[in-house]
Write an enzyme that holds these catalytic residues in place. Structure first.
Site, mmCIF file in Angstrom:
data_model
loop_
_atom_site.group_PDB
_atom_site.id
_atom_site.type_symbol
_atom_site.label_atom_id
_atom_site.label_comp_id
_atom_site.label_asym_id
_atom_site.label_seq_id
_atom_site.Cartn_x
_atom_site.Cartn_y
_atom_site.Cartn_z
ATOM 1 N N ASP A 780 28.905 46.095 44.521
ATOM 2 C CA ASP A 780 30.295 46.123 44.078
ATOM 3 C C ASP A 780 30.842 47.545 44.124
ATOM 4 O O ASP A 780 31.970 47.778 44.570
ATOM 5 C CB ASP A 780 30.393 45.556 42.662
ATOM 6 N N LYS A 784 33.924 49.370 46.594
ATOM 7 C CA LYS A 784 35.008 50.236 46.127
ATOM 8 C C LYS A 784 34.984 51.568 46.858
ATOM 9 O O LYS A 784 36.044 52.132 47.190
ATOM 10 C CB LYS A 784 34.890 50.423 44.612
#
Length: 924
Positions: A780, A784
């Site tokens: 995750d 980003k």
């Protein structure tokens, strides 16, 4: 001689008037005994044939001579009949479609008669009705066609006409002498019509005079029925066959007629001499007489034309057109559900709108009323509480609709073809335009709009879709020499176009109207092919693709008549974040609409297996129940099509999922003119080709893609980065704690508990995914980092970003989360050692994502920071992002705050929606 031959030779007829046998006022009276009285033109005592007893109307074609001048006293009396005490009411075919409707209309008229008020009622032929789906005028025209091609089935239609009117008369008049009188006159007419139709059938053709005479009987019959009903209601009423009064001449093209006002006024005087100053007159619509004395019609919108002519001849105070709509709408309600009924408009506005097919009076129809400044109101007979639309010299509502009434209405002409003639040899050559349009005229082709560039290198014009090939052929023939010589380089035919017009007298000298209209079309992703505007400034016309017709119409209408910025919203993923966003929409919607003119309307909600689509909007209070009870299987393509064709011009899909499926649809949705807002990281960190395609679409059009929520939830991370780049700053490095889960874990790790207990605590408090490995593997955070890097211009792929996973190698493949959590304590020693090593140096552990713009690399890793560093000061699940730039070099720019949770993530998405509204024109 056979009767049919005799009738065919005679041509047209005067219909008999029904009058009471009284010496005083020979109009319909409740105590009078009805008889057939010949009209003003002399008739023979009888016509041999169908009925020896009944007196027949005269079919002879006679020139109309001006009547003898009335005496001075008598002329004054007749002139006194005219004036503002008259009101004209016209009832259309739907209002006359059944006995109940005729009675209701008659009751309305009788109630309006007073000592100082006189009423003239103009009626159309009976229209269709659910219980009797026969439209009389259409049926008569069909009879004429059948008779002309020698189809004996016209007799069946004639019988149907007879049955319809007899049954209506029975229901309306009951078993009374009025019924007997009506049926007797009807049967005489039917006999005559049968003879005329048989003559047409024998000849295998129909003349215009015969057709006009036959087709006018629908109005005669409905007028007699209306008058008889008024008589039964106690009114002192006279029936006027307007062929006794109205005299018209055909226009040069034969498509319409002009009123001979002087002769018609004289014949009106004669009619009142014969019938007296009646308080209630029932007049036939649609029919009149030529100067030669033949029966004719007023052509298109004939009954409306009759009403305005009667208003002009009587110098009436007002004309009311009763129909089946509330008035004139700002756009076609079938295409724009939120079209509004206009309270008023000017004659010029009515002309412009009617040209484009709007449901308004035909321009020629308004001329008699306009000449004498008589206002016309269009009202709904079936909704008499509605005030209707008033058409007059000056509209009274120029500042209504929040000041947007500069444009009164919008209309389209669908299925047109654009013809473009261009060539350098046209520049400065006199007569080119004349040659083009005279050629088109001679071919019988009507030009709808014209547009020419000031360079004179091209002239384009629009014609009906079916005339495109013919126009090209005649122009190719006319300019063959110029084409061969290269002076005309091309004659292009562009089919499948649509003309969109904006009409409003308030546009005159008003700045910015055209810009607002063009902007609305651009934001709806509608391309304009040609533009035309007259110097009167009453009309702005654009030519667009036919496929964009409804979307364009809805876009411009919404821009001028709805809120400043209406936005239709579709939410994909109504889970924790999506559901919270819907709650925030419900709480803020009215305030946004009131204070900023932003109308956020939820039109669609889609989960992984079902979706709810609502044309007028989803109930924000009961959306969950509606989704359960009224949903259909989820189909993201159908969802996109639904929003793409919706009448709200600005549409956005909010993807609140973490799935690849919606992200793969972004480019298709954007091609359909749908904006995209999302906290979903899959597109921003997915296939580079797909990402770049979406960004190209965003740059090249007016379609927006907002994704603030992808990094930092509700924190202004992406907005800050964009601002730095757009103002010319140079990014050197971005690093940050980008996971709320890992922020909490490492802010807590060090309180004496082993790493596995801290992870279990975070899981129990809902900070982690159901399987904590989805957080601890760093994917995750890597997504980003990829999004931030791409925003900086580094086109990285996910597999090029090294990620330090916090999941021990032996546990990465275990089957379940439970097994992972059970075995995690076995590996606490490794993490405890890293913690002790950091603390011994006065540092702490932080799991960070880094974008190094100078080396063009990104990374995700566990780093050590001094306890004085901003990253060491975090608490709870906060995120922190540090921007080191040319301007912020010595002291990086820090963005810090909550970086996880449904409320803040939904708020970030909401912020993007408001940002979209600002781009679309909402005030800041």
């Amino acid at each position: 001689m056979r009767t049919s031959q005799r009738l065919a030779q005679r041509g047209t007829a005067e219909s008999a008037c029904l009058v009471p046998r009284r010496p005083s006022c020979p109009h319909v009276h409740r105590h009078g005994v009805w008889q057939l009285q010949p009209s003003l033109v002399a008739v023979p005592p009888a016509v041999h044939g169908a009925s020896a007893k009944a007196r027949k109307p005269n079919f002879a074609t006679q020139a109309i001579s001006p009547p003898a001048a009335a005496s001075a006293d008598n002329h004054e009396a007749i002139s006194g009949v005219r004036g503002a005490h008259w009101q004209i009411h016209k009832f259309g075919g739907t209002c006359m479609a059944s006995a109940d409707r005729i009675r209701a209309a008659a009751e309305l008229m009788v109630a309006g008669v007073g000592p100082d008020a006189s009423t003239c009622v103009v009626v159309s032929a009976m229209g269709n009705h659910p219980t009797s789906p026969i439209k009389v005028t259409d049926l008569i025209l069909n009879m004429i066609k059948k008779a002309s091609r020698q189809d004996a089935a016209f007799l069946v239609d004639l019988a149907a006409l007879q049955e319809k009117h007899v049954e209506t008369a029975k229901q309306l008049l009951g078993q009374t002498k009025e019924l007997t009188q009506f049926v007797a006159s009807l049967m005489d007419d039917i006999t005559n019509l049968k003879a005329m139709l048989q003559a047409m059938s024998i000849a295998g053709m129909s003349t215009e005079a015969f057709s006009d005479f036959v087709v006018g009987h629908g109005e005669l019959w409905s007028g007699r029925l209306f008058a008889l009903c008024c008589r039964q209601l106690g009114a002192d009423v006279a029936f006027m066959d307007t062929r006794d009064v109205l005299v018209v001449t055909p226009t040069s093209d034969g498509a319409s007629v002009d009123l001979d006002e002087q002769l018609s006024n004289r014949r009106m005087d004669d009619w009142f001499n014969a019938n007296g100053p009646c308080k209630l007159v029932v007049a036939t619509g649609f029919i009149a007489r030529s100067r030669e004395g033949t029966a004719t019609t007023l052509k298109r919108n004939g009954s409306d034309f009759s009403a305005t002519i009667m208003g002009a001849l009587l110098r009436s105070r007002h004309i009311t057109i009763w129909t089946d709509v509330d008035g004139v709408y700002s756009a076609d309600p079938r295409k724009v559900p939120e079209a509004v009924c206009l309270p008023s408009m000017t004659y010029h506005e009515a002309w412009e709108l009617s040209y484009f097919g709007a449901n308004v009076l035909h321009p020629r129809t308004t001329l008699p009323a306009m000449k004498y400044h008589i206002p016309i109101t269009i009202r709904n007979f079936f909704n008499q509480g509605a005030p209707g639309t008033r058409i007059s010299d000056f509209a009274s509502d120029m500042e209504v609709y929040q000041g947007k009434a500069t444009i009164k209405g919008f209309a389209t002409i669908d299925n047109v073809t654009l013809i473009n003639v261009e060539g350098t040899g046209m520049v400065g050559v006199p007569g080119i335009a004349s040659r083009i349009f005279s050629s088109v005229r001679d071919a019988g082709i009507n030009v709808i709009m014209i547009s020419q560039a000031s360079s004179e290198q091209s002239i384009c014009f629009a014609v009906k879709g079916g005339d495109g090939d013919a126009a090209r052929q005649v122009l190719s023939d006319r300019f063959a020499d110029s084409i061969a010589a290269g002076r005309v380089s091309a004659i292009q035919v562009i089919p499948h176009c649509c003309v969109l017009a904006a009409v409003g007298q308030g546009m005159v000298a008003r700045k910015g109207v055209a810009a607002t209209m063009m902007g609305a079309l651009a934001k709806a992703n509608v391309n304009i092919k040609a533009i035309a505007q007259g110097s009167s400034e009453y009309n702005i016309t654009v030519l667009i693709d036919q496929v964009d017709s409804e979307r364009a119409l809805r876009a411009v209408h919404s821009r001028f008549y709805l809120s400043d910025v209406p936005i239709g919203v579709g939410i994909v993923g109504p889970g924790l974040i999506g559901g919270t966003l819907i709650t925030q929409l419900r709480e803020q919607r009215q305030q946004l609409k009131k204070e900023f003119g932003i109308d956020l309307r939820l039109l669609a909600v889609a989960s992984s297996n079902k979706m709810l689509l609502r044309e007028t909007g989803v109930d924000l209070d009961n959306w969950k129940q509606e989704l359960e009870e009224k949903s259909v299987p989820c189909d993201l393509d159908k969802l996109g099509n639904f929003l793409a064709t919706h009448y709200i011009p600005n549409r956005v899909i909010v993807d609140c999922t973490a799935s690849d499926a919606p992200a793969s649809k972004y480019i298709n949705w954007m091609k359909e003119g749908i904006h995209v807002v999302t906290p979903n990281k899959k597109l921003g960190s997915g296939s580079l080709d797909q990402y770049q395609a979406v960004r190209r679409m965003q740059r090249e059009g007016y379609i927006h893609f907002f994704y603030e929520g992808t990094v930092g939830a509700g924190l202004p991370v992406m907005g800050t980065l964009k601002h730095l780049l757009e103002t010319g700053d140079k990014i050197i490095k971005i690093e940050g704690i980008l996971s709320g889960t890992l922020s909490y874990i490492f802010n807590t790790f060090g309180d004496g508990r082993p790493f596995s207990e801290v992870v279990l605590d975070a899981k129990s408090k809902g900070y982690t995914e159901p399987d904590p490995r989805d957080d601890l593997n760093g994917t995750d955070v890597a997504r980003k980092v990829c999004i931030l890097a791409r925003e900086c211009g580094l086109m990285l792929e996910m597999d090029s970003i090294p990620v330090e996973s916090l999941v021990p190698e032996p546990l990465r493949a275990v089957a379940s989360s439970a097994e992972y959590m059970a075995r995690l304590p076995d590996f606490d020693g490794e993490m405890d050692a890293k913690l002790r090593e950091a603390e011994s140096s006065g540092e702490c552990l932080r799991y960070v994502g880094v974008v190094d713009a100078q080396t063009g690399r990104g990374s995700v890793e566990l780093r050590r920071y001094p306890k004085s560093h901003p990253f060491a000061q975090l608490q709870g699940s906060d995120n922190i992002i540090s921007f080191t730039t040319s301007r912020y070099f010595k002291q990086p720019l820090i963005v810090r705050g909550p970086g996880a949770g449904a409320d803040v993530t939904a708020a970030g998405v909401f912020s993007d929606l408001l940002r979209l509204a600002a781009y679309l024109g909402a005030p800041s």
